[in-house]
Structure formats: structure tokens, C-alpha cells
Design a protein around this motif. Structure first.
Motif, PDB file in Angstrom:
ATOM      1  N   GLN A  35       0.827  -1.205   0.000  1.00 30.47           N
ATOM      2  CA  GLN A  35       0.000   0.000   0.000  1.00 30.47           C
ATOM      3  C   GLN A  35       0.865   1.260   0.000  1.00 30.47           C
ATOM      4  O   GLN A  35       0.581   2.225  -0.724  1.00 30.47           O
ATOM      5  CB  GLN A  35      -0.935  -0.003   1.211  1.00 30.47           C
ATOM      6  CG  GLN A  35      -1.988  -1.106   1.114  1.00 30.47           C
ATOM      7  CD  GLN A  35      -2.806  -1.218   2.374  1.00 30.47           C
ATOM      8  OE1 GLN A  35      -3.592  -0.321   2.682  1.00 30.47           O
ATOM      9  NE2 GLN A  35      -2.626  -2.315   3.101  1.00 30.47           N
ATOM     10  N   CYS A  36       1.937   1.254   0.796  1.00 26.15           N
ATOM     11  CA  CYS A  36       2.851   2.399   0.834  1.00 26.15           C
ATOM     12  C   CYS A  36       3.517   2.612  -0.519  1.00 26.15           C
ATOM     13  O   CYS A  36       3.625   3.746  -0.991  1.00 26.15           O
ATOM     14  CB  CYS A  36       3.930   2.192   1.895  1.00 26.15           C
ATOM     15  SG  CYS A  36       3.373   2.431   3.561  1.00 26.15           S
ATOM     16  N   GLN A  38       2.466   1.665  -3.474  1.00 25.43           N
ATOM     17  CA  GLN A  38       1.510   2.140  -4.465  1.00 25.43           C
ATOM     18  C   GLN A  38       1.192   3.617  -4.253  1.00 25.43           C
ATOM     19  O   GLN A  38       1.151   4.397  -5.213  1.00 25.43           O
ATOM     20  CB  GLN A  38       0.240   1.295  -4.439  1.00 25.43           C
ATOM     21  CG  GLN A  38       0.460  -0.085  -5.008  1.00 25.43           C
ATOM     22  CD  GLN A  38      -0.791  -0.949  -5.029  1.00 25.43           C
ATOM     23  OE1 GLN A  38      -1.893  -0.477  -4.806  1.00 25.43           O
ATOM     24  NE2 GLN A  38      -0.598  -2.228  -5.312  1.00 25.43           N
ATOM     25  N   ALA A  39       1.002   4.024  -3.009  1.00 22.98           N
ATOM     26  CA  ALA A  39       0.712   5.431  -2.721  1.00 22.98           C
ATOM     27  C   ALA A  39       1.907   6.315  -3.086  1.00 22.98           C
ATOM     28  O   ALA A  39       1.739   7.377  -3.700  1.00 22.98           O
ATOM     29  CB  ALA A  39       0.357   5.607  -1.245  1.00 22.98           C
ATOM     30  N   LEU A 100      -3.559   7.621   0.950  1.00 21.47           N
ATOM     31  CA  LEU A 100      -3.843   6.517   1.862  1.00 21.47           C
ATOM     32  C   LEU A 100      -5.050   6.814   2.749  1.00 21.47           C
ATOM     33  O   LEU A 100      -5.791   5.908   3.112  1.00 21.47           O
ATOM     34  CB  LEU A 100      -2.617   6.214   2.733  1.00 21.47           C
ATOM     35  CG  LEU A 100      -1.470   5.512   2.017  1.00 21.47           C
ATOM     36  CD1 LEU A 100      -0.178   5.647   2.810  1.00 21.47           C
ATOM     37  CD2 LEU A 100      -1.810   4.052   1.762  1.00 21.47           C
ATOM     38  N   ARG A 103      -9.840   7.420  -0.013  1.00 20.82           N
ATOM     39  CA  ARG A 103      -9.990   6.513  -1.154  1.00 20.82           C
ATOM     40  C   ARG A 103     -10.413   7.240  -2.415  1.00 20.82           C
ATOM     41  O   ARG A 103      -9.903   6.988  -3.501  1.00 20.82           O
ATOM     42  CB  ARG A 103     -10.994   5.414  -0.825  1.00 20.82           C
ATOM     43  CG  ARG A 103     -11.152   4.418  -1.950  1.00 20.82           C
ATOM     44  CD  ARG A 103     -12.257   3.382  -1.677  1.00 20.82           C
ATOM     45  NE  ARG A 103     -12.431   2.529  -2.824  1.00 20.82           N
ATOM     46  CZ  ARG A 103     -13.161   2.844  -3.889  1.00 20.82           C
ATOM     47  NH1 ARG A 103     -13.778   3.997  -3.948  1.00 20.82           N
ATOM     48  NH2 ARG A 103     -13.267   2.007  -4.901  1.00 20.82           N
ATOM     49  N   ALA A 106      -7.546   8.902  -3.921  1.00 23.83           N
ATOM     50  CA  ALA A 106      -6.649   7.898  -4.497  1.00 23.83           C
ATOM     51  C   ALA A 106      -7.152   7.432  -5.864  1.00 23.83           C
ATOM     52  O   ALA A 106      -6.361   7.266  -6.795  1.00 23.83           O
ATOM     53  CB  ALA A 106      -6.504   6.710  -3.547  1.00 23.83           C
ATOM     54  N   LEU A 129      -4.189   0.271  -3.091  1.00 21.00           N
ATOM     55  CA  LEU A 129      -4.381   1.668  -2.710  1.00 21.00           C
ATOM     56  C   LEU A 129      -5.826   2.102  -2.889  1.00 21.00           C
ATOM     57  O   LEU A 129      -6.409   2.715  -2.005  1.00 21.00           O
ATOM     58  CB  LEU A 129      -3.461   2.573  -3.547  1.00 21.00           C
ATOM     59  CG  LEU A 129      -3.625   4.083  -3.358  1.00 21.00           C
ATOM     60  CD1 LEU A 129      -3.299   4.489  -1.926  1.00 21.00           C
ATOM     61  CD2 LEU A 129      -2.732   4.821  -4.350  1.00 21.00           C
ATOM     62  N   THR A 130      -6.413   1.768  -4.032  1.00 18.83           N
ATOM     63  CA  THR A 130      -7.740   2.288  -4.357  1.00 18.83           C
ATOM     64  C   THR A 130      -8.898   1.428  -3.881  1.00 18.83           C
ATOM     65  O   THR A 130     -10.001   1.930  -3.707  1.00 18.83           O
ATOM     66  CB  THR A 130      -7.886   2.481  -5.879  1.00 18.83           C
ATOM     67  OG1 THR A 130      -7.710   1.211  -6.525  1.00 18.83           O
ATOM     68  CG2 THR A 130      -6.890   3.490  -6.405  1.00 18.83           C
ATOM     69  N   ARG A 144      -3.764   4.122   7.318  1.00 17.67           N
ATOM     70  CA  ARG A 144      -5.036   4.514   6.708  1.00 17.67           C
ATOM     71  C   ARG A 144      -5.851   5.448   7.610  1.00 17.67           C
ATOM     72  O   ARG A 144      -6.935   5.851   7.238  1.00 17.67           O
ATOM     73  CB  ARG A 144      -5.869   3.258   6.409  1.00 17.67           C
ATOM     74  CG  ARG A 144      -5.285   2.363   5.335  1.00 17.67           C
ATOM     75  CD  ARG A 144      -5.522   2.951   3.996  1.00 17.67           C
ATOM     76  NE  ARG A 144      -5.132   2.059   2.924  1.00 17.67           N
ATOM     77  CZ  ARG A 144      -5.454   2.266   1.660  1.00 17.67           C
ATOM     78  NH1 ARG A 144      -6.181   3.296   1.327  1.00 17.67           N
ATOM     79  NH2 ARG A 144      -5.051   1.446   0.740  1.00 17.67           N
TER      80      ARG A 144
END
Length: 172
Positions: A35-36, A38-39, A100, A103, A106, A129-130, A144
Motif C-alpha cells: 500500500q505504501c 503504491q501510494a 492513503l 480513497r 486515491a 491503494l484504491t 489509513r
């Protein structure tokens, strides 16, 4: 000029993981890291949209994590190999924190970068991420949490909203 932003993406994702640690366990760590990354990828692609922008970053450098460390109270151990911290980009970290925590933002951001020069004709998958599932949320509770991310996200949120053409009221 090189469009490679991998050093900034990796360092910024690492900083986010250390500042907002995941739930214990290897699966949680891997999900939070995804997640990190991707963000940070989406944020970096937005921040440095052209090959020239990315090339200039190689010349001037991203600035490092000093202000972010101070803001979040992260203590850097004196004996820690902190060279990677010099590649943390404050704006990328702030924008990644915004993504993050929100949504809808993102989704808008990933739609913006999908056809960018950095995507190189690929169809990047930013699903963690999304569209995070329950495991993703449990793994990255701190990552988050909008209130916990606010000090970092608020640093450059206005610039992100301007870049995305998103009215401030919608993203609040």
C-alpha cells in the motif's frame, strides 16, 4: 534524462512504513508495504510528471526526511544507516498520506497517472491503494487513519488538490 523515480518511491514508502508501522506479522508487513509503495508511486508520478522533472530530481535531490521526522516525532537512531532517508521526498510523502487516507482522492489520482509517461503504456495495478480489502485495512490501520496522517498529509494537500483539479471542499 532518466524518468526513474524508484529511489524516491522506495525511500518514501520506507519512511511511511516506519512512521506508521503495520500490524505485526509478515503478511501484514507485506500488505502495508504494498500500500505504501503504491501510494508513493502515484504521488511521485504526480509530483514529477515528465522525464525532465524526474531528471531534475536526480540533479537536485528530494530533500530528505528531516522535517517529516521532526513533525511525526520519529527518532532516528545515531547508529542507524540513514542514507536512504536523504531520498525521502516530503511532498511525495505528504501526497501519499493524502491518498492513503482518502480513497476517493486515491481513485482520482490513479486515474490521472494511468496514462502518464511513467506508466509507459502499461496498465499499473493500484488496487491495494484504491480498493483495499479487509486484510489490507487491518494490516495498515495506522497508515489509513486520517487523523494520524493529518500532520503529514496537510503539509502539501492543497498542492495535490490543485494538481488533480479537485475542489478543496470535495476532498475535505
Amino acid at each position: 534524462m532518466s524518468a526513474d523515480l524508484s529511489s524516491v518511491i522506495a525511500a518514501t514508502a520506507q519512511w511511511l512504513l516506519r512512521a506508521y508501522p503495520p500490524e505485526r506479522g509478515p503478511l501484514s508487513g507485506a500488505l502495508a508495504e504494498a500500500q505504501c509503495r503504491q501510494a508513493a508511486t502515484v504521488a511521485a508520478w504526480l509530483r514529477y510528471p515528465t522525464e525532465l522533472d524526474a531528471g531534475l530530481l536526480d540533479v537536485v535531490g528530494p530533500g530528505g526526511s528531516g522535517r517529516l521526522d521532526w513533525l511525526t516525532g520519529v527518532d532516528v537512531a545515531p547508529d542507524e544507516d540513514a542514507a536512504w532517508r536523504t531520498w525521502v521526498d516530503e511532498v511525495v510523502a505528504s501526497w501519499a498520506a493524502c491518498l492513503l487516507a482518502d480513497r476517493a482522492l486515491a481513485v482520482t489520482a490513479t486515474a490521472t497517472v494511468t496514462g502518464s509517461v511513467h506508466a509507459g503504456g502499461l496498465a499499473p495495478d493500484f488496487r491495494r491503494l484504491t480498493d483495499p480489502d479487509g486484510r489490507d485495512h487491518r494490516a495498515a490501520v495506522l497508515l489509513r487513519h486520517p487523523d494520524l496522517l493529518a500532520p503529514v498529509a496537510d503539509l502539501h494537500r492543497a498542492d495535490l488538490l490543485t494538481r488533480l483539479g479537485t475542489p478543496r471542499a470535495e476532498a475535505a
